[in-house]
Design an enzyme around this catalytic site. Structure first.
Site, PDB file in Angstrom:
ATOM      1  N   GLY A 139       0.231  -1.026  -0.016  1.00 43.71           N
ATOM      2  CA  GLY A 139       0.241   0.161  -0.130  1.00 43.71           C
ATOM      3  C   GLY A 139       0.763   1.378  -0.083  1.00 43.71           C
ATOM      4  CB  SER A 140       0.335   4.441   1.069  1.00 41.95           C
ATOM      5  OG  SER A 140      -1.026   4.575   0.292  1.00 41.95           O
ATOM      6  CB  SER A 141       4.409   1.503   3.771  1.00 42.18           C
ATOM      7  OG  SER A 141       4.260   0.337   3.383  1.00 42.18           O
TER       8      SER A 141
END
Length: 574
Positions: free
Chosen positions: A297-299
């Site tokens: 995801g956004s990491s």
């Protein structure tokens, strides 16, 4: 008067005949004995001497103890303790049925069980009665002086850290062979070299003396890991609390030395107690940090933005329109949690805008450039940590990407990576743009590193990641008092063969500190949190904060921002 004389003559001849016969028999017996003695002492002598030695003097194997596993400061993580194993010679014990009930009671068997075991192995000279028991218990059994029963020294593995490091260290089987984790990966180095001893037995076959043989046993080598037991305990404790609090299925924490790539801690939950493994689910043995893959995801967004900065087509203050909080890529819609409006690239990271990240990828990056960037970051191949079962992850070839795949890759969907790969990737931002080799051994020589991003891009990304970990960003709950922190949250839906689950997530946070002079990199993932929030900021970032706070204190790393961070300390998070 003649008749008696006649009888006397006859009787004398008969006596002489019997004497001659007896004498002949004795001479024949003596001759046979002489022949037998000749065969025994001359012809059969070598064979008889060999058989006598074989029955009275026996060469047996002696086990050495397995090498210790210790942390970087010499604290034991795995040691071998001496134990005894009771055994019997079925050929001797089978002839003593009167002692079977007493022996069976002493070793916790039924007499019928012992009888069956002896019958099954009646042609053998060795069978185990009890493996790896306390030497004092074995001595009590031997004091019964039961014919054919003896003991031999063995070693049993003991793990002082228990569940704290179990999934990393692994365990051995009853024969002291590594079965998982470090124990399996370095089994050849840890395994002892067997020796030989001479056992002298009496006429009944009972051992009466043991002498050292020509080749004494040698212990295995001691293995010094890069792990710091104090940080390992801290990471496991905080991870366990978070998994329980959020009712998550599992989680992992990895702590790396930003300068060398050495693993200072690697914790997984669930774990197991390697000292008492009965009735445990084998899935608990898995080192999820290296064997399991997630969509981050956004990491993953910082790596997409860094590549765009490297291309020179954007700068941190380039404006991106995210209104009205979503947009369409063909028939598919990409959405943000809110309408962030017109924001610059720095705030695409700070606000974690999917719309902003995907627009930047679609307008500034080619598919091949994105693919090669992920390869350089170490995704899709093993980190070569040396741990068994490490996964390589997965990313489809760029020529198969549709526009929506390229867009979603920008914010961490459509790629499978391990937590270890993510932790290693974040060292790029902490180490001036270089990707180093991961190691779990203290004495491993750090690799020179492979450049992924320029120092300029790394400086720009540090400012963005600091903003993301501040009260202005999604990672505010990762803030560490007195230190500047740089990092990024991630929240991704969990997928299976049927597609993405609507209400199941993987929460993550990756980052480093102190941001001005990075020393530690930490990556946290919490899988399937079901209570008290599922976002990375709610479940993973607080674990990062607590582990980073404790680790910086343990290593006596000086603060780099005591004034401004103390001003933020009034705001507390879970």
């Amino acid at each position: 008067m003649s008749t008696p004389g006649h009888y006397l003559v006859v009787t004398g001849q008969a006596g002489f005949g019997r004497s001659s016969f007896l004498l002949a028999l004795m001479l024949a017996a003596l001759a046979l004995m002489a022949v037998r003695a000749f065969f025994l002492q001359v012809v059969d002598a070598p064979f008889l001497r060999h058989e006598a030695r074989r029955q009275a003097i026996e060469t047996v194997q002696q086990e050495g103890h397995r090498g210790m596993i210790v942390d970087r400061h010499g604290q034991p993580l795995a040691i071998s303790t001496p134990v005894d194993s009771l055994w019997a010679n079925p050929q001797i014990l089978s002839k003593e049925p009167a002692v079977w009930p007493r022996l069976a009671h002493a070793i916790g068997w039924r007499t019928a069980t012992l009888r069956s075991a002896l019958a099954a192995q009646r042609r053998e000279q060795f069978m185990y009665l009890r493996r790896q028991v306390d030497p004092r218990y074995a001595a009590r059994i031997l004091d019964l002086r039961i014919p054919g029963v003896a003991s031999q020294r063995e070693y049993r593995r003991y793990y002082p850290a228990g569940a704290v490091a179990a999934t990393l260290i692994g365990f051995t089987n009853i024969n002291d062979q590594g079965q998982d984790g470090v124990e399996l990966a370095y089994n050849a180095l840890l395994s002892p070299h067997r020796g030989r001893a001479v056992v002298i037995r009496d006429g009944l076959g009972e051992p009466i003396a043991v002498r050292r043989g020509p080749r004494p046993p040698r212990p295995g080598h001691t293995l010094v890991l890069s792990i710091d037991e104090r940080i390992q305990y801290l990471a496991y404790r905080e991870l366990l609390k978070a998994v329980r609090y959020h009712d998550a299925s599992s989680g992992s924490v990895i702590v790396l030395d930003a300068r060398s790539g050495q693993v200072l801690a690697l914790a997984n939950v669930p774990s197991f107690n390697p000292n008492t493994r009965s009735d445990l689910n084998s899935s608990y043995y898995r080192d999820r940090a290296v064997t399991d893959v997630i969509e981050p995801g956004s990491s993953l967004k910082p790596f997409t933005i860094a590549l765009a900065l490297q291309s020179g087509r954007i700068v941190p203050h380039t404006l991106v329109s995210t209104s009205p909080g979503s947009y369409w890529v063909g028939p598919d819609r990409i959405s943000d949690v809110a309408n962030f409006g017109l924001i610059d690239v720095s705030h695409v990271i700070a606000e974690s805008s999917n719309v902003g990240a995907s627009k930047i990828a679609l307008t500034t990056l080619t598919r091949q450039a994105m693919y090669q960037n992920f390869l350089r970051l170490g995704f899709t191949h093993s980190t070569k940590s040396g741990l068994p079962g490490e996964s390589s992850g997965f990313l489809s070839p760029p020529n198969t990407w549709e526009p929506i795949q390229k867009a979603t890759l920008a914010f961490g969907y459509g790629i499978s990576v391990t937590p270890m790969q993510m932790a290693r990737a974040y060292t790029v931002f902490a180490d001036g743009g270089l990707l180093r080799t991961i190691s779990i051994l203290k004495d491993a020589v750090p690799s020179p590193g492979r450049r992924v991003f320029s120092p300029r891009v790394v400086r720009d990304m540090r400012h963005m990641l600091e903003l993301a970990a501040s009260p202005a960003g999604t990672g505010a709950t990762a803030d560490v008092v007195n230190y500047r922190v740089a990092g990024k949250t991630g929240t991704a839906h969990i997928a299976d063969l049927k597609g993405y689950h609507k209400h199941r997530y993987v929460a993550s946070f990756g980052g480093y500190a102190p941001a001005s002079d990075p020393r530690l990199v930490i990556f946290v993932d919490i899988r399937d949190p079901r209570k008290h929030g599922y976002y990375g900021a709610e479940s993973a970032a607080p674990v990062f904060r607590k582990v980073m706070t404790g680790a910086l204190r343990i290593l006596n790393i000086p603060p780099d921002d005591p004034v401004t961070t103390m001003a933020r300390a009034q705001t507390r998070w879970p």
